[in-house]
Motif scaffolding. Structure first.
Motif, short mmCIF file in Angstrom:
data_model
loop_
_atom_site.label_atom_id
_atom_site.label_comp_id
_atom_site.label_asym_id
_atom_site.label_seq_id
_atom_site.Cartn_x
_atom_site.Cartn_y
_atom_site.Cartn_z
N SER A 1 49.81 43.29 42.46
CA SER A 1 48.38 44.27 42.25
C SER A 1 48.78 45.26 41.54
O SER A 1 47.98 45.63 40.54
N MET A 2 49.81 45.79 41.52
CA MET A 2 50.20 47.22 40.67
C MET A 2 50.75 46.73 39.32
O MET A 2 50.96 47.53 38.53
N ALA A 3 50.73 45.22 39.16
CA ALA A 3 51.51 44.84 37.77
C ALA A 3 50.05 44.40 37.09
O ALA A 3 50.25 44.00 35.55
N ILE A 4 48.80 44.13 37.67
CA ILE A 4 47.63 43.71 36.89
C ILE A 4 46.83 44.82 36.46
O ILE A 4 46.90 46.01 37.00
N PRO A 5 46.41 44.84 35.12
CA PRO A 5 45.70 45.88 34.53
C PRO A 5 44.53 46.35 35.35
O PRO A 5 43.74 45.61 36.00
N PRO A 6 44.49 47.68 35.59
CA PRO A 6 43.33 48.15 36.45
C PRO A 6 41.98 47.64 36.03
O PRO A 6 41.01 47.56 36.97
N ALA A 7 41.75 47.31 34.69
CA ALA A 7 40.48 46.82 34.26
C ALA A 7 40.02 45.42 34.98
O ALA A 7 38.87 45.07 34.84
N TYR A 8 41.15 44.67 35.21
CA TYR A 8 41.00 43.35 36.21
C TYR A 8 40.80 43.43 37.55
O TYR A 8 40.40 42.52 38.25
N LYS A 9 40.80 44.63 37.92
CA LYS A 9 40.27 45.09 39.33
C LYS A 9 39.10 45.76 39.76
O LYS A 9 38.47 45.05 40.47
N LEU A 10 38.81 46.81 39.24
CA LEU A 10 37.40 47.13 39.65
C LEU A 10 36.95 47.69 38.06
O LEU A 10 37.21 48.63 37.53
N ALA A 11 36.09 46.70 37.58
CA ALA A 11 35.61 46.63 36.19
C ALA A 11 33.91 47.12 36.11
O ALA A 11 33.31 46.06 36.49
N ARG B 1 31.81 45.50 39.10
CA ARG B 1 32.48 44.19 39.51
C ARG B 1 33.83 44.60 40.03
O ARG B 1 34.68 44.53 39.32
N GLU B 2 33.91 44.54 41.45
CA GLU B 2 35.07 44.81 42.22
C GLU B 2 35.84 43.88 42.32
O GLU B 2 35.57 42.41 42.43
N LYS B 3 37.16 43.82 42.49
CA LYS B 3 38.22 42.61 42.76
C LYS B 3 38.00 41.60 41.86
O LYS B 3 38.06 40.26 42.16
N ALA B 4 37.79 41.61 40.36
CA ALA B 4 37.61 40.75 39.59
C ALA B 4 38.66 39.67 39.39
O ALA B 4 38.60 38.49 39.49
N VAL B 5 39.90 40.09 39.77
CA VAL B 5 40.96 39.46 39.56
C VAL B 5 41.06 38.48 40.75
O VAL B 5 41.56 37.26 40.54
N LEU B 6 40.96 38.94 41.94
CA LEU B 6 41.04 38.17 43.23
C LEU B 6 39.97 37.13 43.08
O LEU B 6 40.04 35.94 43.40
N LYS B 7 38.63 37.40 42.67
CA LYS B 7 37.79 36.52 42.31
C LYS B 7 37.96 35.37 41.47
O LYS B 7 37.61 34.20 41.57
N ALA B 8 38.89 35.84 40.13
CA ALA B 8 39.05 34.86 39.35
C ALA B 8 40.31 33.96 39.95
O ALA B 8 40.26 32.71 39.61
N ALA B 9 41.05 34.52 40.79
CA ALA B 9 42.12 33.63 41.34
C ALA B 9 41.55 32.47 42.28
O ALA B 9 42.30 31.44 42.61
N VAL B 10 40.42 32.70 42.90
CA VAL B 10 39.92 31.85 43.94
C VAL B 10 38.76 31.00 43.39
O VAL B 10 37.87 30.64 44.13
N ALA B 11 38.45 31.33 42.16
CA ALA B 11 36.94 30.90 41.75
C ALA B 11 36.78 29.31 41.96
O ALA B 11 35.36 28.78 42.01
N ASP B 12 37.68 28.64 41.82
CA ASP B 12 37.68 27.10 42.05
C ASP B 12 37.75 26.68 43.50
O ASP B 12 37.31 25.36 43.58
N ILE B 13 37.83 27.47 44.27
CA ILE B 13 37.92 27.01 45.77
C ILE B 13 36.86 27.69 46.66
O ILE B 13 36.84 27.41 48.07
N LEU B 14 36.01 28.67 46.36
CA LEU B 14 34.96 29.33 47.01
C LEU B 14 33.83 29.14 46.35
O LEU B 14 33.77 29.20 45.10
N PRO B 15 32.64 28.86 47.09
CA PRO B 15 31.35 28.87 46.47
C PRO B 15 30.84 30.04 45.63
O PRO B 15 31.40 31.20 46.22
N ASP B 16 30.06 29.96 44.93
CA ASP B 16 29.25 31.12 44.11
C ASP B 16 28.77 32.26 44.98
O ASP B 16 29.04 33.50 44.75
#
Length: 591
Positions: free
Chosen positions: A485-495, A498-513
Motif C-alpha cells: 500500500s505504501m508503494a502505490i502512488p497516493p493519487a490512486y488511493k484517495l483521489a 473517490r476513496e480506495k480507488a486502487v482497491l476498487k480497481a483490484a476487485v472490479a471484475d469480481i464485485l458488482p457495481d
C-alpha cells in the motif's frame, strides 16, 4: 415491512446440531494457546506460582504449555503464534510447538533479519541463556498484543493484560485516559495502567534494560509512479490472492464477517474463489425499523453461494451484552461495534475455527476518514500556519478531532486535578504526523496503521475471537499488503471524492457495481437511538453512581448534561456516552 430474507439463507440449526458443532469447534480451538506469562529477575517473584512454571533457570521462568529451545540450546522461545510462514518457502500448519521450534531455529541462525522475513501473527518471549537477556517481541503489524512491566525486581511479560493484574498497582495513567477519551482506544506503548507498557508492532523490547529494537518498519517507497491505475490494481490483486490463500485453513470450512461494504465484500469474494471448502458469512442488523446493509451483504453472499447467516441484535441486547464484552478486552475499546463483533464470533464458533474480516481497507488504501484532514490542510486559513510549531500542534488537534470523540470536551469532562497531570504532555501521534519524509496522505495512513490498527482494530479482533475459541485473521492488514500500500502512488488511493480507488480497481471484475461504487456508510450501530429511547435510566445509574470508578477522573456535571442531550454542540451524545459506559464497565471488570 419485513426483511424478506431469501430462501437460500442458512436455516436455523437445531439445539442438537448446535451442541455437536460447538464440540467440534472446541476441538478446533485446541490450536489456540491459552494465557501464558514469562518472568525475569528475582525468583521470589514467581515462587507463589511455581506450580504453573513449565521451564525455568535461576533468573527466568516460563508458564506456558508450549515452548521450544533452539538447536544449540542457547535460546528459549515461547509465545502466541498463528499461521507462521517464512520467505524460505517453509510453511507451518503443524501446531504451536512446531512453529515455535522453527522460530527458535531461525532466531539462532539469523536473529532480527530472520524475524523480519516471518509472516503470520505472533507475540514472542525469547530468552538468551548466555547473555541472560529477555526479549518481548511483537509481529510487524501488531495482530497479537503483548504487555510487560518495565519496573520492579521481577519483570513480567504476557499476551493478556489481565494476566499481569497482580503484578502492578491499580493506578491509572492520566495521559492514556486522555487519549482513550479522544480516540476510543489507548494508542502507543502506554496502557491505561501506569505500571504496564505494551510492545509496539514490529519491535522487540529488552525487558531488563528497556532497549528497543525495531526490526520491521512501514516505508514509503512509491514504485512505478508512471504506471496506470489498472496496472497497480492488478499488482494489488495478485498480492491479495496470495495473502488470502495463505490465511485459509487447510481442508476446513472458513468464516468471513461480511458487512456489505467494499472491504469485507472483496475478502468474501477472494475467499470463495480460493477455497474449496464451505464458506460461512455472517452479517448483522439491529431490527427492521433501524437502518441496515443486508441488501448489500446478501447480494455478495448470494453471488458466491456462501452459507450466509444473518443475526439480529436488538438495541437492548447491545446494552445488556456490554459488561461481559468489556471483560474480554485487554484494554477498553469504545467502538460500538465491540458487542456486534462478539456476537458474530459466538455464532461463527459453531461453524468454523478460522474467521477472516475486511479490517484494514481504510487505513491501507485511503478511506474517506482521511478527507477532512486533507481538506483542512488545503483550505484552512488559520493563523497557526505562520508558525511551524503552532501549525504542527494545530494538526495534531485536528487529527484527534477526526476521531469524533471527546477531543474538544476534555476541559469540561476531566476533573481539574487530572487536567493538571496531563498539561503539556505531548500526543503519541506527534512524531509520525510530523514525519516530513512521507507524503501527507501516507502520513495519515501510517498513523492509522501504526496506532488504530494495532491498538484498536487488531486487538479487538484478537480478544473477541480468542474469547470464543476462534482464530481471527485480517488479510488487508497483512504486512505484505501494508508494505504494498505504501508503494502505490497516493493519487490512486484517495483521489478527490473517490476513496480506495486502487482497491476498487483490484476487485472490479469480481464485485458488482453496487458494491464498488456505493457510498461509505460504516456499520450503523444505533447508540444514539439507544440512549435516547432505551438506556438513559440505566446509563445514569451506571455513570452517575457514587461508586462509579470513572468518578475519580471525570466530572459528573458534564456527564449529566450529556445524559439530557445538552452541552454538546456536535450532538454526538450517543457515541460519547457509549465511550464512557465502555470505560466504566472495563474498570469494573479489571480493577
Amino acid at each position: 415491512m419485513g426483511l424478506g430474507l431469501p430462501q437460500w439463507l442458512t436455516p436455523a440449526r437445531s439445539a442438537a446440531e448446535r451442541s455437536a458443532q460447538a464440540r467440534s469447534a472446541q476441538a478446533r480451538s485446541a490450536s489456540i494457546a491459552p494465557p501464558w506469562w514469562v518472568a525475569v529477575g528475582s525468583a521470589q517473584g514467581w515462587q507463589h506460582q511455581q506450580e504453573a512454571v513449565t521451564w525455568q533457570d535461576d533468573r527466568m521462568a516460563i508458564a506456558a504449555p508450549h515452548y521450544a529451545l533452539s538447536p544449540n540450546q542457547r535460546f528459549v522461545v515461547t509465545g502466541a503464534v498463528d499461521n507462521i510462514r517464512f520467505s524460505e518457502a517453509w510453511a507451518c500448519d503443524r501446531g504451536i510447538s512446531a512453529m515455535l521450534e522453527e522460530i527458535a531455529a531461525v532466531w539462532q541462525r539469523s536473529g532480527w533479519e530472520g524475524l523480519a522475513r516471518l509472516t503470520g501473527q505472533f507475540a514472542l518471549a525469547i530468552w538468551d541463556r548466555d547473555q541472560q537477556d529477555l526479549w518481548a517481541i511483537r509481529d510487524p503489524v501488531g495482530a497479537y498484543p503483548l504487555y510487560y512491566t518495565p519496573q520492579g525486581a521481577t519483570r513480567w511479560i504476557a499476551p493478556r493484560l489481565a494476566t499481569l493484574r497482580r503484578y502492578h498497582a491499580a493506578d491509572l495513567n492520566p495521559v492514556a485516559l486522555r487519549d482513550y477519551l479522544c480516540c476510543a482506544f489507548v494508542p502507543g506503548e502506554q496502557t491505561l495502567w501506569a505500571e504496564v507498557c505494551k510492545v509496539r508492532p514490529g519491535t522487540g523490547v529488552q525487558v531488563l534494560s528497556q532497549k528497543v529494537q525495531t526490526y520491521w518498519r512501514v516505508q514509503e517507497q512509491i514504485a512505478a509512479a508512471d504506471r496506470s491505475l489498472p496496472w497497480h490494481g492488478q499488482r494489488l490483486r495478485s498480492q491479495l490472492e496470495t495473502v488470502v490463500q495463505d490465511l485459509l485453513p487447510i481442508d476446513r470450512p472458513v468464516g468471513v464477517s461480511l458487512s456489505g461494504g467494499l472491504d469485507s465484500s472483496c475478502i468474501t469474494a477472494l475467499v470463495a474463489r480460493c477455497h474449496s471448502r464451505p464458506v460461512h458469512t455472517y452479517s448483522i442488523h439491529f431490527g427492521e425499523a433501524l437502518p441496515h446493509e443486508l441488501a448489500f451483504s446478501s447480494q455478495v453472499a448470494q453471488q458466491y453461494s456462501t452459507q450466509h447467516h444473518i443475526l439480529e441484535i436488538p438495541p437492548q441486547t447491545l446494552w445488556q451484552r456490554l459488561p461481559e464484552t468489556m471483560a474480554q478486552f485487554d484494554e477498553p475499546i469504545g467502538d460500538p461495534l465491540t458487542v456486534p463483533n462478539k456476537i458474530i464470533a459466538e455464532a461463527a464458533q459453531a461453524d468454523v475455527g478460522v474467521i477472516l474480516n475486511g479490517e484494514g481497507g481504510d487505513p491501507c488504501f485511503g478511506g474517506p476518514k482521511n478527507q477532512p484532514m486533507l481538506l483542512d490542510t488545503l483550505y484552512s486559513t488559520t493563523q497557526s500556519q505562520e508558525d511551524a510549531t503552532a501549525l504542527h500542534q494545530y494538526r495534531v488537534q485536528a487529527y484527534l478531532r477526526s476521531f469524533q470523540k471527546c477531543a474538544d470536551d476534555l476541559s469540561q469532562l476531566l476533573r481539574p486535578e487530572v487536567l493538571a497531570l496531563i498539561s503539556g504532555q505531548e500526543s503519541c501521534f506527534s512524531p509520525d504526523l510530523q514525519n516530513s519524509s512521507f507524503s501527507y496522505l501516507n502520513r495519515l495512513m501510517l498513523l492509522n496503521i501504526h496506532f488504530k490498527g494495532a491498538d484498536h482494530i487488531l486487538t479487538k479482533v484478537n480478544n473477541l475471537t480468542q474469547s470464543v475459541g476462534l482464530v481471527g485473521r485480517s488479510p488487508l492488514f497483512d504486512p505484505r499488503i501494508v508494505a504494498l500500500s505504501m508503494a502505490i502512488p497516493p493519487a490512486y488511493k484517495l483521489a478527490g471524492a473517490r476513496e480506495k480507488a486502487v482497491l476498487k480497481a483490484a476487485v472490479a471484475d469480481i464485485l458488482p457495481d453496487s458494491i464498488l461504487n456505493r457510498p461509505k456508510s460504516g456499520m450503523l450501530v444505533p447508540v444514539q437511538y439507544g440512549f435516547r429511547h432505551l438506556w438513559r435510566r440505566s446509563a445514569a445509574a451506571l455513570l452517575l453512581s457514587p461508586r462509579a470508578r470513572i468518578g475519580d477522573y471525570l466530572d459528573r456535571r458534564c456527564i449529566r448534561q450529556w445524559l439530557t442531550y445538552q452541552g454538546d454542540p456536535t450532538h454526538r451524545y450517543g457515541v460519547k456516552l457509549w465511550l464512557l459506559a465502555t470505560l466504566e464497565y472495563w474498570l469494573q471488570a479489571h480493577v
